[in-house]
Design a protein around this motif. Structure first.
Motif, PDB file in Angstrom:
ATOM      1  N   ARG A   1       0.963  -1.099   0.216  1.00  0.00           N
ATOM      2  CA  ARG A   1      -0.016  -0.357   0.076  1.00  0.00           C
ATOM      3  C   ARG A   1       0.853   1.600   0.335  1.00  0.00           C
ATOM      4  O   ARG A   1       2.416   1.318   0.537  1.00  0.00           O
TER       5      ARG A   1
ATOM      6  N   HIS B   1       1.622   0.530 -10.847  1.00  0.00           N
ATOM      7  CA  HIS B   1       0.344  -0.222 -10.354  1.00  0.00           C
ATOM      8  C   HIS B   1       0.177  -1.277 -11.754  1.00  0.00           C
ATOM      9  O   HIS B   1      -0.033  -2.401 -11.308  1.00  0.00           O
TER      10      HIS B   1
ATOM     11  N   TYR C   1       2.780  -3.605 -11.309  1.00  0.00           N
ATOM     12  CA  TYR C   1       3.813  -4.206 -10.510  1.00  0.00           C
ATOM     13  C   TYR C   1       2.343  -5.421 -10.782  1.00  0.00           C
ATOM     14  O   TYR C   1       2.308  -6.395 -10.219  1.00  0.00           O
ATOM     15  N   ALA C   2       0.858  -4.980 -11.252  1.00  0.00           N
ATOM     16  CA  ALA C   2      -0.426  -5.964 -11.838  1.00  0.00           C
ATOM     17  C   ALA C   2       1.094  -6.962 -12.904  1.00  0.00           C
ATOM     18  O   ALA C   2       0.546  -8.075 -12.941  1.00  0.00           O
TER      19      ALA C   2
ATOM     20  N   PHE D   1      -0.621  -4.681  -5.793  1.00  0.00           N
ATOM     21  CA  PHE D   1       0.159  -3.880  -5.561  1.00  0.00           C
ATOM     22  C   PHE D   1      -1.673  -2.969  -5.147  1.00  0.00           C
ATOM     23  O   PHE D   1      -2.891  -3.167  -6.053  1.00  0.00           O
TER      24      PHE D   1
ATOM     25  N   ASP E   1      -3.311   0.608  -2.563  1.00  0.00           N
ATOM     26  CA  ASP E   1      -4.284   1.306  -2.814  1.00  0.00           C
ATOM     27  C   ASP E   1      -3.404   2.644  -1.758  1.00  0.00           C
ATOM     28  O   ASP E   1      -2.118   2.233  -2.035  1.00  0.00           O
TER      29      ASP E   1
ATOM     30  N   ALA F   1      -8.026   3.753 -11.296  1.00  0.00           N
ATOM     31  CA  ALA F   1      -8.385   3.929 -10.005  1.00  0.00           C
ATOM     32  C   ALA F   1      -9.432   4.118  -9.874  1.00  0.00           C
ATOM     33  O   ALA F   1     -10.088   5.843 -10.135  1.00  0.00           O
TER      34      ALA F   1
ATOM     35  N   PHE G   1      -6.516   0.788  -7.000  1.00  0.00           N
ATOM     36  CA  PHE G   1      -6.136   0.971  -8.283  1.00  0.00           C
ATOM     37  C   PHE G   1      -6.377  -0.276  -8.367  1.00  0.00           C
ATOM     38  O   PHE G   1      -7.382  -1.256  -7.939  1.00  0.00           O
TER      39      PHE G   1
END
Ligand code: SAM
Length: 279
Positions: A101, A122, A125-126, A132, A134, A167, A195
């Motif tokens: 976070r 985000h 990372y995703a 990831f 918020d 988001a 996100f």
């Protein structure tokens, strides 16, 4: 006490507000926090006391050194411009926490670039399977108003569309200038960004972003006129505004500020489709 550096947007949260902000963030023992601009540690210490660990990016060497001098063992201070670093350096990617976070009382002069960096992060990372979640961030109220403005409002524009495409944005709390020392000239707001993948998806996000940015340079014009700012005279690879708007099922007389995010996404995909058909 280190000197206050205005160029780094240093306005420190008053103790009376710390608890309210921490309660709004609601840190949990299995969460890793990335903090942007810990300053003197007003939020950092209570975050570290409640969360699994905190990685804090501070640009000011003196503040970072003071914070590091009595840092708890689960706090890592990284002396760096948050807009620069490769975030993978902040923690061991082989020991992925349940959730990552973000929290921060942002330096207001670079709040928008930080938000754009967060949505990009985000995405990265995703794509790497990292959780990831918020970001709970303090901003000047004028920027917060742009982030939450619905279509049709004068605050609605590039920031509202490009951030909310990626988001869910929620207003948590409004704070007066007196909540900080030294007091800023502006009012502030605490927002939460949750996100998510692009909603709705677009075929080419660069086309989507460039188109939104271009039409809002002419926000008072009709879409037929505003889209000329996007075409840049490149007739070979673009449909005319009238063709593009018709293909997207949009009235050419509408103004950019009345289009929803979904309508912009549809229009961007018309351009992407036509362009790839020609190129
Ligand atoms: N979190 C502290 C608080 O609430 O009292 C300080 C908040 S203050 C508004 C912003 C902090 O961000 C300052 O400590 C400043 O030095 C730091 N900062 C400014 N620009 C930065 C950047 N690009 N990257 C990392 N930190 C930055």
């Amino acid at each position: 006490m280190p000197v206050i550096r205005k160029r780094f947007g240093q306005h420190f949260l008053e103790p009376a507000w710390v608890d309210k902000v921490i309660r709004a963030i609601d840190p949990k023992p299995d969460e890793l926090f990335i903090e942007i601009g810990p300053g003197r540690g007003a939020l950092t210490r209570p975050l570290a006391a409640r969360a699994k660990s905190v990685v804090a990016f501070e640009i000011d060497r003196d503040l970072a050194a003071a914070l590091e001098a009595d840092a708890p063992s689960n706090l890592t201070v990284i002396v760096e411009d948050f807009l620069e670093p490769d975030w993978y350096m902040g923690f061991d990617p082989h020991q992925v926490p349940r959730v990552i976070r973000v929290a921060g009382n942002l330096p207001y002069n670079v709040a928008s670039p930080i938000l754009f960096k967060l949505v990009e992060q985000h995405r990265t990372y995703a794509a790497n399977g990292l959780p990831f979640g918020d970001a709970t961030v303090m901003l000047q109220r004028e920027v917060a108003d742009r982030l939450i403005a619905p279509p049709g409002r004068k605050e609605y524009g590039v920031l509202s569309i490009l951030i909310r495409h990626r988001a869910h944005v929620e207003m948590i709390m409004r704070l007066p200038p007196g909540a900080f020392r030294p007091a800023p000239k502006v009012h502030s707001a605490l927002l939460r960004l949750r996100f998510h993948p692009a909603d709705p998806p677009v075929v080419d996000r660069a086309v989507f972003q460039a188109m939104v940015q271009a039409v809002f340079t002419r926000r008072r014009k009709t879409m037929a006129n505003a889209l000329l700012a996007f075409e840049k005279g490149d007739r070979t690879s673009f449909p005319t505004p009238a063709e593009a708007l018709a293909a997207a099922g949009l009235d050419a007389h509408r103004r950019p500020e009345t289009l929803s995010i979904a309508e912009f996404a549809r229009l961007a995909d018309v351009y992407t489709g036509k362009r790839s058909a020609v190129l």
